[in-house]
Scaffold this active site. Structure first.
Site, short mmCIF file in Angstrom:
data_model
loop_
_atom_site.label_atom_id
_atom_site.label_comp_id
_atom_site.label_asym_id
_atom_site.label_seq_id
_atom_site.Cartn_x
_atom_site.Cartn_y
_atom_site.Cartn_z
CD GLU A 68 -2.55 1.73 0.33
OE1 GLU A 68 -3.30 0.93 -0.27
OE2 GLU A 68 -2.44 2.93 0.00
CG ASP A 117 -6.22 4.36 -6.86
OD1 ASP A 117 -7.19 3.91 -6.22
OD2 ASP A 117 -5.24 4.91 -6.32
CE1 TYR A 194 -11.56 1.57 -1.02
CE2 TYR A 194 -12.61 2.53 -2.94
CZ TYR A 194 -11.82 2.67 -1.83
OH TYR A 194 -11.28 3.89 -1.50
C1 LIG Z 1 -9.60 2.01 -4.35
S1 LIG Z 1 -8.54 1.45 -3.11
C2 LIG Z 1 -8.94 -0.30 -2.96
C3 LIG Z 1 -8.50 -0.89 -1.64
C4 LIG Z 1 -8.72 -2.38 -1.48
N1 LIG Z 1 -7.90 -3.14 -2.41
C5 LIG Z 1 -10.17 -2.76 -1.62
O1 LIG Z 1 -10.52 -3.39 -2.62
O2 LIG Z 1 -10.94 -2.45 -0.72
C6 LIG Z 1 -6.97 1.36 -3.99
C7 LIG Z 1 -5.79 1.35 -3.07
O3 LIG Z 1 -4.63 1.12 -3.84
C8 LIG Z 1 -3.59 1.98 -3.38
N2 LIG Z 1 -2.68 2.19 -4.50
C9 LIG Z 1 -2.99 2.78 -5.69
N3 LIG Z 1 -1.91 2.82 -6.49
C10 LIG Z 1 -0.89 2.26 -5.80
C11 LIG Z 1 0.47 2.01 -6.09
N4 LIG Z 1 1.01 2.40 -7.25
N5 LIG Z 1 1.21 1.40 -5.17
C12 LIG Z 1 0.69 1.02 -3.98
N6 LIG Z 1 -0.60 1.22 -3.64
C13 LIG Z 1 -1.39 1.84 -4.54
C14 LIG Z 1 -4.31 3.24 -2.94
O4 LIG Z 1 -3.56 4.01 -2.04
C15 LIG Z 1 -5.59 2.66 -2.33
O5 LIG Z 1 -5.44 2.39 -0.95
#
Ligand SMILES: C[S@@+](CC[C@H](N)C(=O)[O-])C[C@H]1O[C@@H](n2cnc3c(N)ncnc32)[C@H](O)[C@@H]1O
Length: 233
Positions: A68, A117, A194
């Protein structure tokens, strides 16, 4: 995602035995950290970590690593782990762009991407976790029999991935646009934070499974075995 700063989260992470900040020293040595040779599965962008923590609780003979980018989010997963003390679970705070700095070749058996994302602007396409650039990074660290599983409610991101993954020479073995009505793929499904929220709002959840390109080994040992094979047959 709107982020609320959690004061002290960086300190909590720095002090924990279960969390690392871009641990380049562990590259190729994760088995030593876990003190066993069990397969290692990772979740990239784990958020608050409910999915990977449930997997670690249910599967003690698999090691899990959650990745994360943001301390304020990761610290929630860490707080839970500090209660559970699961020996097969740890976390990395880093941007996944650096993933090849912390995992060696063939070190990982499975990659989970959940509700990544979407980065909707074309000029940000490379940042999507299923872009060709990311798939090439994953290919290096995944075992030849490994796989990647991706879930999202974001249809444009899913459609993009259905093109980018084969473009990176991965094999799309299965996919669905409505996971929660797919009996076969729902077996053992663990809902992420999510997933629960979006499916409650009535959004269909998409899922795909992809296998890495076949690796051709061209080192001395490989050639030696090829030569023996040739001589014998
Ligand atoms: C929309 S949330 C989904 C969280 C979780 N996987 C869920 O399904 O409930 C996306 C997560 O991915 C993390 N994230 C996005 N791009 C990332 C990257 N390049 N490296 C590490 N974490 C990342 C964001 O900070 C966020 O916490």
């Amino acid at each position: 995602m709107r982020l609320r700063n959690v004061p002290g989260s960086r300190d909590t992470i720095a002090k924990s035995h279960y969390c690392f900040d871009t641990p380049t020293n562990l590259k190729g040595h994760w088995k030593d950290f876990f003190k066993n040779t069990n397969p290692i599965h990772i979740e990239v962008g784990m958020g608050k970590g409910r999915f990977i923590t449930s997997l670690a609780q249910n599967n003690p003979t698999i090691n899990y690593i959650g990745i994360e980018k943001y301390s304020s989010v990761l610290v929630r997963a860490l707080e839970k782990q500090e209660e559970l003390l699961l020996p097969n679970l740890c976390f990395i705070r880093m941007d996944a762009e650096d993933i090849n700095d912390v995992f060696g070749e063939d070190e990982i058996s499975r990659i989970y991407l959940n509700f990544s994302d979407p980065w909707p602007k074309d000029r940000h396409a490379k940042r999507r976790l299923t872009s060709v650039q990311f798939m090439n990074r994953y290919e290096k660290l995944l075992t030849p029999t490994g796989r990647l599983e991706f879930k999202t409610d974001n249809r444009p991101l899913f459609d993009f991935s259905l093109e980018s993954i084969p473009e990176a020479n991965w094999d799309l073995t299965t996919y669905t646009f409505d996971l929660h009505h797919n009996e076969e793929l729902m077996v053992g499904n663990i809902m992420t934070e999510y997933e629960e929220r979006f499916s409650r709002e009535g959004n269909p959840i998409c899922k795909l499974i992809a296998l890495p390109p076949k690796k051709t080994y061209n080192n001395k040992k490989g050639n030696f075995y090829l030569e023996i094979h040739f001589l014998l047959y």
